[in-house]
Design an enzyme around this catalytic site. Structure first.
Site, PDB file in Angstrom:
ATOM      1  N   GLU A 212       0.753  -1.444  -0.019  1.00 30.55           N
ATOM      2  CA  GLU A 212       0.109   0.138  -0.065  1.00 30.55           C
ATOM      3  C   GLU A 212       0.758   1.398  -0.069  1.00 30.55           C
ATOM      4  O   GLU A 212       0.545   2.324  -0.605  1.00 30.55           O
ATOM      5  CB  GLU A 212      -0.930   0.028   1.042  1.00 30.55           C
TER       6      GLU A 212
ATOM      7  N   HIS B 110     -11.246  -5.015   8.254  1.00 32.15           N
ATOM      8  CA  HIS B 110     -11.869  -4.837   6.926  1.00 32.15           C
ATOM      9  C   HIS B 110     -13.291  -3.986   6.885  1.00 32.15           C
ATOM     10  O   HIS B 110     -14.086  -4.211   5.921  1.00 32.15           O
ATOM     11  CB  HIS B 110     -12.240  -6.069   6.019  1.00 32.15           C
TER      12      HIS B 110
END
Lengths: 323, 328
Positions: free
Chosen positions: A60, A129
């Site tokens: 990321e 998540h």
């Protein structure tokens, strides 16, 4: 006029700009042949090829860094971070670098980049998540933060985000992907302009993202009980359409703000503070916030439903405010 | 190797510019004229010089908190740099960045950077842009030994290697990550060895030898321009000063310091140029005097420049609107 889902509208906006401008490209984890974890970029690989719909390793930091470096040198990248939960991994690149570069460098470098990321609870995905991290980003000078709800708004605001010369973080709620709506315009919607999703006269419910749909249901129920609720969707969290909020509050004199964030330190709190500081005299009662709880997002549906700010919580808050 | 005498003369001037700019900054900081944090490049001049001599104006670099040398070698104007160090409105960043954030997009300088390792990912983005737009540009990415323990180093080298990006990773191994010596902060001696993990070439060179750096960079840049991907170059050098000005560097071994200073790059390059008949001592002295004047001019420019206006604090956060400022 065309009926589209939120997901289709987002895909359409990216595709429109990629057809027009060869310097627009999409990269992120599994966005290529796989079509993205939720299928948002499905089919785009076939249309635009592997250079422009580009799979990245699970890195990321490097995804945001690559967006920053490529935006500084002539491209208009759209970087996808699969879940906003993972943005924490890339926070240095986003905050210390992308957000601040234009300022630190005295305006010497512009960064026309969009970071698309997926927010929200409701699919039993638990703590890592599911959360809603917008307040982490609205806090940072130099970032624009967009969180639209309807397919039309998603399409128009994503076009405007791609066109913008500043780093824009564009939130998408995973539950909202399936929401359908009419799309009549394929033009950009300017960042910083809110929209009244339903007119009303007794209370302004400020909602964005998936909370707009919950707020609209709440307004329907309230209507039956004789309370006329206005649903105001700021659509862009920063810059915030303060004028529209002031106009609405000047009419309704009551404000309930709802978001799916942890309540503590939420952007809903920022909106509440703004209303209290600048519109106190217009208010009949203190602002109320209907947010998620201050717990990690739980897994089991019973617990997750207790965590999420539901339609009935909005209804209850509006009624309690009027007591 | 295709280096010309003219290039070598230019390299000498670059090295002297860096040396004198930094020496002046050291004094100005000590005299209270330069505020903030100051990280000096003294002793490491050969690296920026040797690498950037191979770059074109439209090639890119990413730099570090110790970035003055990179900016000068890439063609940065010392007047605007000095003004920025002084916090003046005429500085590269209008007084908003200071020593650690100098950038010049027109010269391909994507910024000095106060976050250790952050430039590595940005260089990947620049490399992606060069490759995607099918230009012959490259990006040279400077960073220190300390940053090779950051996650960015791994992410960036991996991504650049799978995409064969035209990025030259230049590790300036000055043997310290702040106060921690290399032998304490990593279990390897040659950082160039880490290239093997990414399937790319890794070379270690004497970072105090401008020609050795030039040659290694020349080869890596040629590979990059041909589409053969990134290279990791480790340049072994030594940071003469502390991590920042004001750091007494008690963690350094005085004997080691003495040995490294004896191998100092500017003097060595002078000897090389004289021995090889590129420049005479008189010619080099003349360059020294010219650079002295440039530094004086830069200081004068900085001193005479206006400070920023307080109301400008809200400008440049965004490209299209100003932030609210406090009314007093």
């Amino acid at each position: 006029m065309k009926t589209m889902s939120v997901m289709e509208a987002i895909r359409e906006a990216m595709s429109i700009r990629m057809r027009e401008d060869p310097n627009v490209l999409l990269f992120g984890e599994d966005v290529g042949k796989f079509g993205g974890c939720f299928g948002v970029s499905a089919g785009m690989f076939d249309e635009f090829g592997p250079e422009r719909v580009r799979d990245t390793p699970i890195s990321e930091g490097a995804i945001i860094g690559a967006a920053t470096g490529s935006a500084a040198t002539g491209l208009r990248p759209i970087a996808e971070i699969m879940m906003d939960d993972f943005i924490t991994v890339a926070m240095d690149q986003l905050v210390n670098n992308a957000a601040f570069m234009h300022y630190m460098f005295g305006g010497k470098i512009e960064l026309p980049m969009v970071v698309r990321t997926v927010n929200g609870a409701g699919v039993n995905a638990a703590a890592q998540h599911s959360k809603s991290m917008e307040a982490w980003l609205t806090h940072v000078p130099g970032l624009k933060v967009v969180y639209p709800s309807t397919p039309q708004d998603c399409l128009g605001l994503l076009l405007a985000s791609i066109d913008d010369n500043n780093p824009v973080v564009f939130f998408e709620h995973k539950i909202a992907y399936g929401e359908k709506g009419e799309v009549s315009s394929f033009d950009p919607i300017p960042l910083g302009k809110g929209d009244i999703k339903k007119e009303g006269s007794d209370v302004t419910i400020i909602a964005y993202g998936y909370q707009v749909f919950r707020a609209l249901k709440a307004a329907e129920q309230l209507e039956k009980e004789g309370i006329s609720a206005e649903v105001l969707d700021p659509r862009t969290l920063y810059p915030l359409d303060k004028d529209l909020i002031a106009e609405s509050v000047g009419k309704t004199h009551n404000v309930v703000i709802t978001s799916e964030e942890f309540k503590r330190g939420s952007y809903a709190g920022e909106i509440s503070a703004f209303v209290a500081e600048e519109m106190f005299d217009s208010l009949d009662a203190p602002c109320r916030r209907v947010c998620a709880l201050n717990t990690p997002v739980p897994f089991s549906a019973v617990l997750e439903n207790a965590f999420i700010p539901q339609t009935e919580d909005i209804v209850n808050a509006v009624k309690a405010q009027r007591e | 190797m295709d280096v010309t005498k003219e290039q070598m003369r230019h390299m000498y001037r670059t090295m002297v510019r860096i040396r004198k700019f930094e020496s002046n900054a050291q004094n100005d900081f000590a005299n209270g004229k330069i505020p903030g944090f100051l990280h000096l490049y003294l002793g490491e001049e050969a690296i920026a010089t040797g690498v950037c001599e191979n770059l074109n104006k439209d090639d890119f670099i990413t730099s570090t908190h110790r970035g003055h040398g990179h900016i000068i070698a890439k063609g940065g104007d010392m007047k605007y740099m000095m003004a920025e160090l002084y916090g003046k409105s005429t500085g590269y960043c209008k007084g908003k960045g200071g020593s650690m954030h100098i950038a010049d997009r027109d010269l391909g300088i994507l910024g000095a950077n106060g976050i250790v390792g952050a430039g590595q990912d940005i260089a990947v983005g620049a490399g992606l842009s060069c490759k995607y737009r099918k230009t012959q540009q490259v990006c040279a990415c400077f960073f220190g030994d300390g940053s090779t323990n950051q996650g960015t180093f791994h992410e960036a080298l991996n991504m650049a290697s799978i995409w064969k990006l035209p990025v030259i990773f230049v590790c300036e191994n000055n043997h310290f990550g702040i106060s921690m010596s290399q032998s304490r902060h990593q279990a390897i001696k040659d950082i160039a060895d880490r290239a093997a993990a990414y399937g790319i070439p890794g070379v270690a060179v004497d970072g105090n030898d401008a020609m050795a750096v030039y040659e290694a960079a020349n080869e890596a840049i040629a590979r990059a321009r041909k589409g053969q991907g990134p290279t990791l170059i480790e340049c072994k050098t030594w940071r003469w000063r502390g991590h920042f000005e004001g750091d007494p560097a008690i963690y350094k071994d005085p004997k080691e310091q003495e040995e490294w200073v004896a191998r100092e790059p500017v003097k060595r390059f002078r000897e090389f140029l004289e021995e090889n008949g590129v420049m005479t001592a008189d010619e080099m002295d003349k360059v020294d005097a010219e650079v002295d004047q440039e530094i004086k001019d830069a200081v004068q420019f900085a001193e005479e420049s206006p400070l920023p206006k307080p109301e400008d604090v809200g400008k440049d956060v965004y490209t299209d609107f100003d932030e609210e400022v406090r009314v007093r």
